[in-house]
Design a protein around this motif. Structure first.
Motif, PDB file in Angstrom:
ATOM      1  N   GLU A 151       1.007   7.124  -6.510  1.00  9.21           N
ATOM      2  CA  GLU A 151      -0.089   8.058  -6.612  1.00  9.21           C
ATOM      3  C   GLU A 151       0.419   9.734  -6.626  1.00  9.21           C
ATOM      4  OE1 GLU A 151      -3.487   6.931  -4.049  1.00  9.21           O
ATOM      5  OE2 GLU A 151      -3.395   5.044  -5.305  1.00  9.21           O
ATOM      6  N   ASN A 152       1.085   9.748  -5.225  1.00 10.62           N
ATOM      7  CA  ASN A 152       1.497  10.989  -5.098  1.00 10.62           C
ATOM      8  C   ASN A 152       2.544  11.781  -6.067  1.00 10.62           C
ATOM      9  OD1 ASN A 152       0.095  11.185  -2.588  1.00 10.62           O
ATOM     10  ND2 ASN A 152       2.264  10.196  -1.525  1.00 10.62           N
ATOM     11  N   ASP A 168       0.970   4.341  -2.611  1.00 13.98           N
ATOM     12  CA  ASP A 168       0.609   5.770  -2.387  1.00 13.98           C
ATOM     13  C   ASP A 168       1.883   6.550  -2.883  1.00 13.98           C
ATOM     14  OD1 ASP A 168      -1.621   5.616  -0.859  1.00 13.98           O
ATOM     15  OD2 ASP A 168      -0.702   5.177   1.237  1.00 13.98           O
ATOM     16  N   HIS A 170       0.905  -1.165  -0.021  1.00 13.28           N
ATOM     17  CA  HIS A 170      -0.122   0.109  -0.062  1.00 13.28           C
ATOM     18  C   HIS A 170       0.796   1.329  -0.172  1.00 13.28           C
ATOM     19  CE1 HIS A 170      -2.873   2.998   1.518  1.00 13.28           C
ATOM     20  NE2 HIS A 170      -3.731   2.321   0.752  1.00 13.28           N
ATOM     21  N   ASP A 171       1.753   1.335   0.594  1.00 11.46           N
ATOM     22  CA  ASP A 171       3.053   2.381   0.849  1.00 11.46           C
ATOM     23  C   ASP A 171       3.232   2.627  -0.612  1.00 11.46           C
ATOM     24  OD1 ASP A 171       2.753   2.795   3.463  1.00 11.46           O
ATOM     25  OD2 ASP A 171       4.397   1.630   4.037  1.00 11.46           O
TER      26      ASP A 171
END
Length: 302
Positions: free
Chosen positions: A265-266, A262, A258-259
């Protein structure tokens, strides 16, 4: 007030003034090219009004009935504006052809020349302002409105040139000929605008350059996953939507996976503004059950 709404309002004020001015001068001089420009400006005024309301609606946040936002209102606006320009062009060609056959002479070509030059001067600066705000906010509606005014600049200069030649040569048939030439030019621009505005409505993918940025961003974190597939992109107004499936080793902890998502996405939001990313996490299947950081190439981009 939203910058896009303020700029759209400026376009309405400008087009209203120029439409009235061209109409009065066209009636006074009897120039079909000036009257065709008045019709063109009338279409621009309608288009500016559509733009004004579309950017107001598209700036609203997502709601229960529009969970993806209201961005496509701008795309619809672009299509409507293109159709209006198309209709105006056909009308101008018909009216100019009638005048060419009748051979009616003009009144004051000097007055018409002055008004057309003034119109081109005003619309040049208004269109430049619209383009600037459109690029800043990635607004299809403002971009379409700016194109309208830019074609108005070219067409007004064309009419001014035609009237100047009539004043020198006294060849009045140049007036409808210039009008037809302008109409054909506007027609071509309308078709290009229609294609550009219609593509987001049928969910055409993002441009190759944008997709290249997306894949490059995903690849920056390739050391943490096995591969990705089912990459899909589309656009709605100024919003870009990206979704993909990211494949991870079967024994990777969910938080670590999940990290990585993220981070992707960022990073993507930094590279492409107004981008929403949806990543579906997958575990390697039996074909890559031993997938690890050393043999991830077996399932990348499958």
């Amino acid at each position: 007030m939203d910058e896009r709404v303020k700029t759209a309002r400026l376009s309405i004020i400008s087009n209203s003034s120029l439409t009235i001015m061209k109409l009065l001068v066209g009636i006074f001089t009897g120039s079909v090219s000036i009257l065709s420009e008045a019709i063109h400006s009338t279409m621009d005024l309608i288009a500016s009004t559509i733009t004004f309301f579309s950017v107001r609606i598209s700036s609203k946040p997502a709601d229960k009935e529009h969970p993806y936002g209201h961005g496509k209102f701008e795309d619809v606006s672009g299509v409507l504006e293109a159709v209006l320009i198309f209709i105006a062009s056909i009308f101008i060609i018909i009216e100019a052809s009638k005048r060419l056959i009748s051979g009616k002479e003009l009144g004051s070509s000097v007055l018409g020349f002055s008004i057309m030059f003034l119109s081109a001067f005003i619309n040049f600066f208004i269109s430049r302002k619209l383009y600037k705000v459109a690029e800043k906010n990635d607004s299809m509606a403002l971009r379409a409105d700016a194109l309208h005014l830019r074609t108005d600049v070219y067409s007004s200069l064309g009419v001014a040139l035609g009237l100047f030649l009539i004043w020198i040569t006294n060849l009045h048939f140049l007036d409808p000929l210039v009008a037809i030439f302008i109409a054909v030019f506007i027609l071509k621009e309308a078709l290009n605008l229609l294609k550009t505005a219609f593509e987001p409505l049928v969910d055409v993918k993002l441009s190759d350059s944008e997709i290249s940025i997306i894949t490059s961003t995903i690849s920056k974190y390739s050391s943490g996953y096995c591969g990705f597939h089912k990459l899909r992109t589309r656009k709605s107004g100024d919003k870009r939507y990206v979704d993909l499936h990211l494949v991870f080793p079967g024994n990777m902890h969910m938080k670590n996976a999940h990290d990585i998502c993220d981070n992707i996405e960022n990073e993507m939001n930094k590279s492409l503004e107004n981008t929403e990313v949806m990543i579906h996490l997958e575990s390697c299947d039996n074909n890559c059950s031993n997938c690890g950081l050393s043999n991830k190439s077996k399932c990348r981009n499958r």
